[in-house]
Design a protein around this motif. Sequence first.
Motif, mmCIF file in Angstrom:
data_model
loop_
_atom_site.group_PDB
_atom_site.id
_atom_site.type_symbol
_atom_site.label_atom_id
_atom_site.label_comp_id
_atom_site.label_asym_id
_atom_site.label_seq_id
_atom_site.Cartn_x
_atom_site.Cartn_y
_atom_site.Cartn_z
ATOM 1 N N LEU A 150 -3.619 41.433 19.629
ATOM 2 C CA LEU A 150 -2.850 40.970 20.778
ATOM 3 C C LEU A 150 -3.312 41.721 22.012
ATOM 4 O O LEU A 150 -3.420 42.941 22.007
ATOM 5 C CB LEU A 150 -1.354 41.228 20.553
ATOM 6 N N THR A 154 -2.383 40.902 25.989
ATOM 7 C CA THR A 154 -1.869 40.027 27.045
ATOM 8 C C THR A 154 -2.616 40.215 28.352
ATOM 9 O O THR A 154 -2.489 39.392 29.252
ATOM 10 C CB THR A 154 -0.372 40.287 27.268
ATOM 11 N N GLN A 208 -3.852 34.482 27.185
ATOM 12 C CA GLN A 208 -2.561 33.820 27.274
ATOM 13 C C GLN A 208 -2.477 32.809 26.130
ATOM 14 O O GLN A 208 -3.470 32.486 25.510
ATOM 15 C CB GLN A 208 -2.394 33.110 28.623
ATOM 16 N N GLN A 223 -1.365 33.173 23.229
ATOM 17 C CA GLN A 223 -1.859 33.810 22.005
ATOM 18 C C GLN A 223 -0.798 33.683 20.915
ATOM 19 O O GLN A 223 -0.200 34.651 20.472
ATOM 20 C CB GLN A 223 -2.206 35.274 22.281
ATOM 21 N N GLU A 281 2.986 38.310 20.710
ATOM 22 C CA GLU A 281 3.520 38.831 21.970
ATOM 23 C C GLU A 281 5.035 38.983 21.900
ATOM 24 O O GLU A 281 5.605 39.953 22.412
ATOM 25 C CB GLU A 281 3.133 37.917 23.132
#
Length: 730
Positions: A103, A105, A109, A111, A383
Amino acid sequence: MTKIKTQYNRRSFLKISAAAGGGMLIGFSWLTGCVSDSNVKTVEVPNEWFDINGYIKIGDTGMVTIYSPNPEIGQNVKTSMPMIVAEELDVDWNHVVVEQAPLNTGFYQNQFAGGSLSIRLSWNALRLAGATGRRMLLEAAAKEWGLSVSDLTVNKGIIKEKNGERSISYGEIASKAVGIEIPEEVELKSPKNFNLIGTSQKNVDRNEIITGKPLFGLDFTREGMQLAMIQHPPAFGMKVKGFNAEEIKSMPGVKDAFIIDISIEEPSWSDEKGFLELIAIVGDSTWQLMKAKKRIKANWEVIGELENSGIHTERLEKAIASGKAVKIRKDGDPEAAFKRAAKVIERTYTAPFIAHNTMEPMNFFANVTENSAELIGPTQTPEALETSVSKLLNMPIEDITVNMTRIGGGFGRRLYVHFGVEAAAISKKIGGPVKLIYTREDDMSQGTYRPAYIIKYKAGLDENNKLIAFTAKGAGLPGGPMFPNRFPAGTVENYSAEEFRAKTNVTTGAWRAPSSNFTAGAEQSFLDEVAELAGADPIDFRLELFERAISNPIGEKNDYEAERYAGVLKLVKEKSNWGVSKPGVHRGVAAYFCHSTYVAEVVDMIVEDGKPKIKKVWCAVDCGIVVNPDAAINMIQGGVIDGIGHAMYSELTFENGAPNEMNFDRYQLIRHSQVPEDIEVFFVESNIDPTGLGEPGLPPAIGALANALYKVTGQRYYKQPFISKQPVVS
């Protein structure tokens, strides 16, 4: 070719960097995917990778690695997404390697894996990633040779001059691409020039899967890691007050036992709503922990209503009777149309709570220290997990890392993050690394089920058997099943659709093709019955409605394209030879639109040993461009089997708030002997950008199944699961 601008806040998503010795990095903040070392066949492993902290890296031998940010839950995005990048990069597929990204961020995006959105949301981003890389490599070669980019061609990672003999590989020129100015726009290939997209490529993890290499969350291990299991209250409406902790801790292999609280301030949709306090047991082996769980003597406190299954249908009926709709659409005057109708038909359809039952039970690894938290495991929403753990631990997000393993089934179950949060809470309590593992019973009794639903349909025909009125009223526990602007909206002058909601403390969540998984079956079963009342062929009856929507649509908010909807019906009619009688074969049809994709299916059923058996399912699909046909076929076939199995056999019931079905001895899933003998899939040829595919194959399977069963048994099916109402055929 199509030109596309690269200026989407380029500083944030497009970076070029060189490691020692030079290299090239192309990074997109909204890139969502991308290819596996089992795929590499004809290129040597590089002596030096140009070290890249991002997405595409190129080795000195021409091998290309593309990092795949999206979770892989069996939908094969870890193969299909890289194919899109490789197509525009114009690199040999056999020279591409895939690695799962963590992950991040700051780089990515979208994800996540859900809503059949991975390819749909990332199509342009992935193409732009590859196309920009190709352009920068071409510019580097042009500069090296004193030519313009227009003087060069590229094919499978080899750049050549059009009017000369020189050639150079991506690996040889990659370091020279460093510092090349990012072009203002790049050219994307026309779909007619695709070489890789549209071809069938095998799963890039296939060798690892077949040989049992550690890919999944349950496979993960770490030196010094302990194992943990949990026990939540036995019923919705209960919480834990205490338990025999000292006795449990004295058992062999048990290191600790305690209560954890995973309550989070301002919880999001993905956080646990039901069981916020749980008993956790930590020890050396799953077997020892399972034995310890059986010895738990807990004091469970009742804090809410302990519901029984009998009240659920009553609540749904009362919700509709209340008249307090939360969604509504109304065209014309249905009430007046029913009064003048020559024929009126009303039917009610229901479906129970059902569980996801992924092959891999919930699990997650966590290592929480004073200043950091590391989480590794199978999640569809990394996320969301990161955010929830940050809130739970009161720790800055930048101090939390989430890495994704391959996922042994999701279907919406792993959109919810409580099991990762629980692992973090346990790790913090014991002060060390731990892997939490659910038993099947833990998973099936925890919740986040598919809601229970009801829909009431009413249709009116005039003296010429034309449909002049149609109404639908639906309710769910708690979320409703209605899509007021979907078909048959737009085809009937007098139409209304209303959604109602009822309360329950049974926790629910997204289940494959949310709401559509019930609505499609109910709607398509009802339409077949209306067609029969009209004396019309089921497909011709539907096509006539679509013709109305094409030539003279009612309303302005119809969220489907009637031509494409009708197109899949026509295709499945042609491919299945609908209308041609087959001795002993009984047929049912259904069509549905969801996740921006159109699917029509025909079920062929026979009677074998006095019981209905599905011989074949024919599927017509319009999902735009098909990236990887093999993977696309697999997803449609899996959806068909999933839909048929749950509609036929699956149901969760409750007694005093506790689910009665805790494992597969009482909760029936479809068996190998019950699946269709053959499922044939046909795709509409299209240049439209790809749409969803993981979910749309499931909903129409239920309607086609119900309609075929009617032809076999002479009985209509209004309540799921169908098997409880299915008579033996003589």
